[in-house]
Design an enzyme around this catalytic site. Sequence first.
Site, PDB file in Angstrom:
ATOM      1  N   SER A 128      -1.967 -43.812  12.058  1.00  0.00           N
ATOM      2  CA  SER A 128      -1.344 -44.912  11.317  1.00  0.00           C
ATOM      3  C   SER A 128      -1.951 -45.023   9.932  1.00  0.00           C
ATOM      4  O   SER A 128      -3.129 -44.688   9.724  1.00  0.00           O
ATOM      5  CB  SER A 128      -1.595 -46.208  12.096  1.00  0.00           C
ATOM      6  N   TYR A 153      -7.353 -52.383  17.336  1.00  0.00           N
ATOM      7  CA  TYR A 153      -6.226 -51.442  17.350  1.00  0.00           C
ATOM      8  C   TYR A 153      -6.443 -50.364  16.297  1.00  0.00           C
ATOM      9  O   TYR A 153      -6.345 -49.157  16.582  1.00  0.00           O
ATOM     10  CB  TYR A 153      -4.887 -52.167  17.095  1.00  0.00           C
ATOM     11  N   LYS A 157      -7.300 -45.918  16.260  1.00  0.00           N
ATOM     12  CA  LYS A 157      -6.672 -44.816  15.511  1.00  0.00           C
ATOM     13  C   LYS A 157      -7.746 -44.006  14.776  1.00  0.00           C
ATOM     14  O   LYS A 157      -7.731 -42.767  14.811  1.00  0.00           O
ATOM     15  CB  LYS A 157      -5.623 -45.361  14.527  1.00  0.00           C
TER      16      LYS A 157
HETATM   17  P1  NAD Z   1       5.921 -48.580  21.818  1.00  0.00           P
HETATM   18  O1  NAD Z   1       5.113 -49.663  22.432  1.00  0.00           O
HETATM   19  O2  NAD Z   1       7.383 -48.799  21.658  1.00  0.00           O
HETATM   20  O3  NAD Z   1       5.707 -47.210  22.614  1.00  0.00           O
HETATM   21  C1  NAD Z   1       4.506 -46.882  23.243  1.00  0.00           C
HETATM   22  C2  NAD Z   1       4.842 -46.420  24.653  1.00  0.00           C
HETATM   23  O4  NAD Z   1       3.638 -46.051  25.309  1.00  0.00           O
HETATM   24  C3  NAD Z   1       5.511 -47.496  25.497  1.00  0.00           C
HETATM   25  O5  NAD Z   1       6.653 -46.973  26.137  1.00  0.00           O
HETATM   26  C4  NAD Z   1       4.436 -47.873  26.535  1.00  0.00           C
HETATM   27  O6  NAD Z   1       4.998 -48.280  27.766  1.00  0.00           O
HETATM   28  C5  NAD Z   1       3.650 -46.579  26.629  1.00  0.00           C
HETATM   29  N1  NAD Z   1       2.239 -46.715  27.029  1.00  0.00           N
HETATM   30  C6  NAD Z   1       1.290 -47.509  26.492  1.00  0.00           C
HETATM   31  N2  NAD Z   1       0.118 -47.312  27.121  1.00  0.00           N
HETATM   32  C7  NAD Z   1       0.337 -46.369  28.074  1.00  0.00           C
HETATM   33  C8  NAD Z   1      -0.474 -45.736  29.043  1.00  0.00           C
HETATM   34  N3  NAD Z   1      -1.763 -46.058  29.191  1.00  0.00           N
HETATM   35  N4  NAD Z   1       0.084 -44.802  29.835  1.00  0.00           N
HETATM   36  C9  NAD Z   1       1.389 -44.474  29.716  1.00  0.00           C
HETATM   37  N5  NAD Z   1       2.206 -45.040  28.824  1.00  0.00           N
HETATM   38  C10 NAD Z   1       1.681 -45.969  28.014  1.00  0.00           C
HETATM   39  O7  NAD Z   1       5.238 -48.248  20.413  1.00  0.00           O
HETATM   40  P2  NAD Z   1       5.748 -47.313  19.231  1.00  0.00           P
HETATM   41  O8  NAD Z   1       6.063 -48.182  18.066  1.00  0.00           O
HETATM   42  O9  NAD Z   1       6.753 -46.362  19.728  1.00  0.00           O
HETATM   43  O10 NAD Z   1       4.390 -46.559  18.885  1.00  0.00           O
HETATM   44  C11 NAD Z   1       4.106 -45.250  19.343  1.00  0.00           C
HETATM   45  C12 NAD Z   1       2.772 -44.811  18.785  1.00  0.00           C
HETATM   46  O11 NAD Z   1       2.804 -44.857  17.364  1.00  0.00           O
HETATM   47  C13 NAD Z   1       1.591 -45.675  19.201  1.00  0.00           C
HETATM   48  O12 NAD Z   1       0.472 -44.827  19.375  1.00  0.00           O
HETATM   49  C14 NAD Z   1       1.372 -46.580  17.999  1.00  0.00           C
HETATM   50  O13 NAD Z   1       0.050 -47.019  17.903  1.00  0.00           O
HETATM   51  C15 NAD Z   1       1.712 -45.621  16.868  1.00  0.00           C
HETATM   52  N6  NAD Z   1       2.104 -46.295  15.624  1.00  0.00           N
HETATM   53  C16 NAD Z   1       3.177 -47.151  15.630  1.00  0.00           C
HETATM   54  C17 NAD Z   1       3.545 -47.782  14.446  1.00  0.00           C
HETATM   55  C18 NAD Z   1       4.724 -48.728  14.414  1.00  0.00           C
HETATM   56  O14 NAD Z   1       4.869 -49.439  13.419  1.00  0.00           O
HETATM   57  N7  NAD Z   1       5.584 -48.770  15.424  1.00  0.00           N
HETATM   58  C19 NAD Z   1       2.818 -47.556  13.278  1.00  0.00           C
HETATM   59  C20 NAD Z   1       1.738 -46.673  13.307  1.00  0.00           C
HETATM   60  C21 NAD Z   1       1.393 -46.037  14.500  1.00  0.00           C
HETATM   61  C1  UD1 Z   2       1.100 -53.852  11.172  1.00  0.00           C
HETATM   62  C2  UD1 Z   2      -0.343 -53.700  11.493  1.00  0.00           C
HETATM   63  C3  UD1 Z   2      -0.681 -52.213  11.546  1.00  0.00           C
HETATM   64  C4  UD1 Z   2       0.187 -51.513  12.589  1.00  0.00           C
HETATM   65  C5  UD1 Z   2       1.649 -51.793  12.287  1.00  0.00           C
HETATM   66  C6  UD1 Z   2       2.534 -51.267  13.407  1.00  0.00           C
HETATM   67  C7  UD1 Z   2      -1.483 -55.721  10.683  1.00  0.00           C
HETATM   68  C8  UD1 Z   2      -2.423 -56.271   9.659  1.00  0.00           C
HETATM   69  N1  UD1 Z   2      -1.150 -54.411  10.521  1.00  0.00           N
HETATM   70  O1  UD1 Z   2       1.331 -53.253   9.897  1.00  0.00           O
HETATM   71  O2  UD1 Z   2      -2.039 -52.041  11.878  1.00  0.00           O
HETATM   72  O3  UD1 Z   2      -0.038 -50.111  12.566  1.00  0.00           O
HETATM   73  O4  UD1 Z   2       1.886 -53.205  12.159  1.00  0.00           O
HETATM   74  O5  UD1 Z   2       2.364 -51.987  14.583  1.00  0.00           O
HETATM   75  O6  UD1 Z   2      -1.061 -56.403  11.597  1.00  0.00           O
HETATM   76  N2  UD1 Z   2       5.447 -60.043   7.363  1.00  0.00           N
HETATM   77  C9  UD1 Z   2       5.957 -61.283   7.073  1.00  0.00           C
HETATM   78  N3  UD1 Z   2       6.443 -62.036   8.101  1.00  0.00           N
HETATM   79  C10 UD1 Z   2       6.452 -61.600   9.387  1.00  0.00           C
HETATM   80  C11 UD1 Z   2       5.930 -60.326   9.683  1.00  0.00           C
HETATM   81  C12 UD1 Z   2       5.425 -59.560   8.633  1.00  0.00           C
HETATM   82  O7  UD1 Z   2       5.971 -61.712   5.912  1.00  0.00           O
HETATM   83  O8  UD1 Z   2       6.894 -62.357  10.282  1.00  0.00           O
HETATM   84  C13 UD1 Z   2       4.945 -59.201   6.265  1.00  0.00           C
HETATM   85  C14 UD1 Z   2       3.481 -58.849   6.389  1.00  0.00           C
HETATM   86  O9  UD1 Z   2       2.696 -59.792   5.727  1.00  0.00           O
HETATM   87  C15 UD1 Z   2       3.437 -57.477   5.704  1.00  0.00           C
HETATM   88  C16 UD1 Z   2       4.831 -56.882   5.928  1.00  0.00           C
HETATM   89  O10 UD1 Z   2       5.657 -57.983   6.293  1.00  0.00           O
HETATM   90  O11 UD1 Z   2       3.262 -57.650   4.336  1.00  0.00           O
HETATM   91  C17 UD1 Z   2       4.853 -55.834   7.021  1.00  0.00           C
HETATM   92  O12 UD1 Z   2       4.239 -56.389   8.182  1.00  0.00           O
HETATM   93  P1  UD1 Z   2       4.265 -55.635   9.601  1.00  0.00           P
HETATM   94  O13 UD1 Z   2       5.651 -55.235   9.905  1.00  0.00           O
HETATM   95  O14 UD1 Z   2       3.530 -56.491  10.564  1.00  0.00           O
HETATM   96  O15 UD1 Z   2       3.478 -54.282   9.318  1.00  0.00           O
HETATM   97  P2  UD1 Z   2       1.997 -54.038   8.741  1.00  0.00           P
HETATM   98  O16 UD1 Z   2       1.266 -55.287   8.520  1.00  0.00           O
HETATM   99  O17 UD1 Z   2       2.129 -53.130   7.581  1.00  0.00           O
END
Ligand code: NAD
Ligand code: UD1
Length: 341
Positions: A128, A153, A157
């Site tokens: 991330s 969290y 990473k």
């Molecule tokens: P998500 O929650 O939709 O998907 C994660 C999946 O992993 C889910 O289906 C959950 O049931 C499964 N899971 C969690 N723990 C588990 C375990 N111990 N064993 C088996 N399955 C398990 O999340 P996502 O948004 O698809 O994220 C996927 C990956 O990307 C994660 O590692 C997350 O940290 C990373 N990531 C997501 C974002 C984002 O904004 N969505 C940003 C940066 C990194």
């Molecule tokens: C957040 C997490 C990041 C994680 C990512 C995906 C924090 C500080 N960071 O990223 O670690 O990898 O989600 O799960 O939580 N915002 C609003 N109103 C809302 C929600 C968000 O104004 O109700 C704003 C936030 O202040 C930010 C932007 O929208 O400026 C994006 O927020 P968000 O979608 O939560 O993502 P990140 O904060 O970038």
Amino acid sequence: MVQQKIIVTGGAGYIGSHTTVALQNAGYRVVILDNLSNSDKDSMDGIVRITGVRPEFEHIDCTDRTAMHRIFERHRDAIGVIHFAALKAVGESVEKPLLYYRNNLGGLMNVLDMMTEFKIPYLVFSSSATVYGVPDKLPVTEDTPLQPATSPYGQTKVMGENIIADTVVANSGLSATLLRYFNPIGAHPSGEIGERPNGVPNNLMPYICQAAAGVRECLCVFGDDYDTPDGFCIRDYIDINDLANAHVAAMRHLQSGATGVNVFNLGTGCGQSVMQLIRAFEKATGVTIPHKITSRRAGDVPAIYANACRAEQILGWRAVVPLHETLASAWRWQQKITKSK
Ligand code: NAD
Ligand code: UD1
């Protein structure tokens, strides 16, 4: 031709389901490992409706070493693993740090152990942009120094990246790619799969969609006094389908002989402020978002966006979906899930 098998942990989730579609469309055979803690099996049906192929599904917790051994033995012919499975709620991770360390790092270590034992050579890991903390210079490149994470969290990473790097040094048969996602948003254009946040969304995009649909009364915009052009936080919002395709490119790159640990930013290279995103959503969908400005959210980075040139040069990948299409797909998906409730 025999299809190459890829194990996708967390494949029932948001990014994993879109990546499964991309992998299947690229001719891979996918086995999903998921404990369904933050997803449900409906996403499998969506994948089938899009691709015509049902991925194999193993209901398993990646932290369960014995079960992981059994499953990896069954799928020892896999050539690679894409490891998505993790918990991702930043606030919850502050309240329950051990849950996050155990789940995210315990699961990863089991995956690495199994890949070593069964000689599976290629790993792609979901990292991330959170690993960059508050960057001194924008846009961030892969060489921007990492900063201490601001939440457990985020720590999982940073630590996950280090655990993989150490394991690759010790295991010459393993190569890995760390993908640092910026802010993935949107849904599959078919409207068959998308993001399903549990309870009140923490992230901006699902909150915007729910406010637009009337599921939430009003979006709180966290802070308008940042040192940015319009005072609102800036992020790099990347289309989920673009992000999914990058995983296929990363797997092919490993298969083509890339060794060691490879790192790529996955973003568009363009920053959007919260207000710009709200306005763009309104323009793309014709729906007004009820919103109010509130105080800053603790831990928010004022501005971050990617330099994603390395992915373009080395993987031949770049983000191509225009923002208005991404926002329209997010809205289409929201309307579908609102109706089905
Ligand atoms: P998500 O929650 O939709 O998907 C994660 C999946 O992993 C889910 O289906 C959950 O049931 C499964 N899971 C969690 N723990 C588990 C375990 N111990 N064993 C088996 N399955 C398990 O999340 P996502 O948004 O698809 O994220 C996927 C990956 O990307 C994660 O590692 C997350 O940290 C990373 N990531 C997501 C974002 C984002 O904004 N969505 C940003 C940066 C990194
Ligand atoms: C957040 C997490 C990041 C994680 C990512 C995906 C924090 C500080 N960071 O990223 O670690 O990898 O989600 O799960 O939580 N915002 C609003 N109103 C809302 C929600 C968000 O104004 O109700 C704003 C936030 O202040 C930010 C932007 O929208 O400026 C994006 O927020 P968000 O979608 O939560 O993502 P990140 O904060 O970038």
